[in-house]
Design a protein around this motif. Structure first.
Motif, PDB file in Angstrom:
ATOM      1  N   ASN A 141     -37.809 -29.936  36.217  1.00  0.00           N
ATOM      2  CA  ASN A 141     -37.357 -29.244  37.740  1.00  0.00           C
ATOM      3  C   ASN A 141     -36.445 -28.425  37.356  1.00  0.00           C
ATOM      4  OD1 ASN A 141     -39.156 -31.038  39.464  1.00  0.00           O
ATOM      5  ND2 ASN A 141     -37.551 -32.673  39.351  1.00  0.00           N
ATOM      6  N   LEU A 142     -35.619 -28.260  36.349  1.00  0.00           N
ATOM      7  CA  LEU A 142     -34.716 -27.286  36.189  1.00  0.00           C
ATOM      8  C   LEU A 142     -34.962 -26.456  34.747  1.00  0.00           C
ATOM      9  CD1 LEU A 142     -31.230 -28.933  36.962  1.00  0.00           C
ATOM     10  CD2 LEU A 142     -32.843 -27.648  38.499  1.00  0.00           C
ATOM     11  N   THR A 143     -35.407 -27.183  33.642  1.00  0.00           N
ATOM     12  CA  THR A 143     -35.706 -26.407  32.766  1.00  0.00           C
ATOM     13  C   THR A 143     -37.136 -25.926  32.544  1.00  0.00           C
ATOM     14  OG1 THR A 143     -34.142 -27.858  31.470  1.00  0.00           O
ATOM     15  CG2 THR A 143     -35.408 -26.523  30.164  1.00  0.00           C
ATOM     16  N   HIS A 144     -37.911 -26.639  33.445  1.00  0.00           N
ATOM     17  CA  HIS A 144     -39.486 -26.490  33.641  1.00  0.00           C
ATOM     18  C   HIS A 144     -40.238 -26.709  32.408  1.00  0.00           C
ATOM     19  CE1 HIS A 144     -38.616 -24.996  37.388  1.00  0.00           C
ATOM     20  NE2 HIS A 144     -37.623 -24.122  37.093  1.00  0.00           N
ATOM     21  N   SER A 145     -39.841 -28.020  31.496  1.00  0.00           N
ATOM     22  CA  SER A 145     -40.328 -28.253  30.162  1.00  0.00           C
ATOM     23  C   SER A 145     -41.116 -29.529  30.347  1.00  0.00           C
ATOM     24  CB  SER A 145     -39.384 -28.409  29.212  1.00  0.00           C
ATOM     25  OG  SER A 145     -39.957 -28.799  28.128  1.00  0.00           O
ATOM     26  N   PRO A 146     -42.347 -29.393  30.942  1.00  0.00           N
ATOM     27  CA  PRO A 146     -43.359 -30.703  31.235  1.00  0.00           C
ATOM     28  C   PRO A 146     -43.206 -31.587  29.963  1.00  0.00           C
ATOM     29  CG  PRO A 146     -44.752 -28.833  31.220  1.00  0.00           C
ATOM     30  CD  PRO A 146     -43.293 -28.172  31.247  1.00  0.00           C
ATOM     31  N   GLN A 147     -43.504 -31.095  28.898  1.00  0.00           N
ATOM     32  CA  GLN A 147     -43.600 -31.847  27.484  1.00  0.00           C
ATOM     33  C   GLN A 147     -42.320 -32.837  27.543  1.00  0.00           C
ATOM     34  OE1 GLN A 147     -44.685 -29.014  24.389  1.00  0.00           O
ATOM     35  NE2 GLN A 147     -46.838 -29.950  24.809  1.00  0.00           N
ATOM     36  N   ALA A 148     -41.255 -32.153  27.610  1.00  0.00           N
ATOM     37  CA  ALA A 148     -39.999 -32.673  27.379  1.00  0.00           C
ATOM     38  C   ALA A 148     -39.834 -33.789  28.449  1.00  0.00           C
ATOM     39  CB  ALA A 148     -38.724 -31.607  27.494  1.00  0.00           C
TER      40      ALA A 148
END
Length: 257
Positions: A141-148
């Motif tokens: 939700n903050l970094t917008h990194s779905p893989q992580a």
């Protein structure tokens, strides 16, 4: 237990009466009342009290000063690495909630606090699964990194399974399903959302049941989707509009010509 997913405390017959009372209030969105039952004279009690008030901020977008005060008390009483790590985990969650709700951008503080918690809470220790889950929230939700986010949620899911923490499992199921839904994996999303809903209903986690119903509705076809959303609206109204962020998901779509 110092963290937000306190499923082992008060949710089953034979648990400590105080924890049972705390759980019943918490599950019905009465966080302040639940926190009032806890005297912050030990590190564990102070951490649990802080966790309740931090959760209230996330669900209601209110009570920020009280959560900060409770967290400072918990930080002052924390002495072991596990206690300091749990306090840092709550600090990260409060900063995350503040950023998510647009109260104040504290994303750097959230990352630093969760990183500090990771250095203090050993892999496999109690509290590590919750920490992994919260790092997933930050990534999604903050970094917008779905893989992580997916990797962190899977670690949290495995940890919650190993520690028999059904409430945390309801969160990991739901968020993994949310990522699957984004990628068009409807069967996987439906399964995860249904598992999350089942667990929350079994635990009597009323404040988390409406979000679970609404999420499952997003993966279902009509007329089942409308039925689930209506049930979610009923619970949402019953709890006085909590969680606040659910209102956007429950708003009926505008009529089209």
């Amino acid at each position: 237990m110092a963290h937000t997913a306190m499923s082992g405390n008060g949710t089953t017959a034979g648990d400590d009466p105080l924890q049972t009372a705390v759980w019943r209030l918490r599950s019905r969105a009465c966080w302040a009342d639940a926190a009032a039952l806890l005297q912050p004279v030990t590190a564990q009690a102070a951490l649990q009290r802080a966790a309740l008030l931090v959760e209230r901020c996330l669900y209601t977008e209110q009570g920020w000063p009280e959560a900060e005060d409770a967290l400072r008390t918990a930080e002052a009483l924390a002495h072991s690495d596990d206690e300091r790590g749990a306090a840092a985990c709550e600090r990260g969650q409060l900063a995350y909630a503040s950023t998510l709700h647009g109260v104040r951008d504290r994303a750097d503080e959230a990352r630093a606090a969760l990183g500090r918690a990771a250095a203090l809470i050993a892999p496999g220790a109690e509290g590590r699964a919750l920490l992994d889950f919260r790092r997933g929230l930050l990534a999604e939700n903050l970094t917008h990194s779905p893989q992580a986010a997916r990797a962190a949620y899977r670690r949290a899911h495995a940890g919650a399974t190993a520690q028999s923490d059904p409430l945390l499992l309801s969160f990991t199921w739901r968020h993994l399903a949310g990522l699957a839904l984004r990628e068009g994996e409807l069967a996987e999303a439906r399964h995860g959302f249904a598992e999350s809903l089942r667990i929350r209903e079994e635990l009597g986690y009323l404040v988390g049941t409406a979000p679970a119903l609404a999420s499952l509705a997003d993966a279902e076809a009509e007329p089942e989707a409308s039925r689930l959303r209506e049930e979610a609206r009923r619970l949402y109204r019953l709890l006085g509009g909590v969680p606040t962020w659910l209102a956007r998901q429950l708003t009926p779509p505008a009529a089209t010509a």
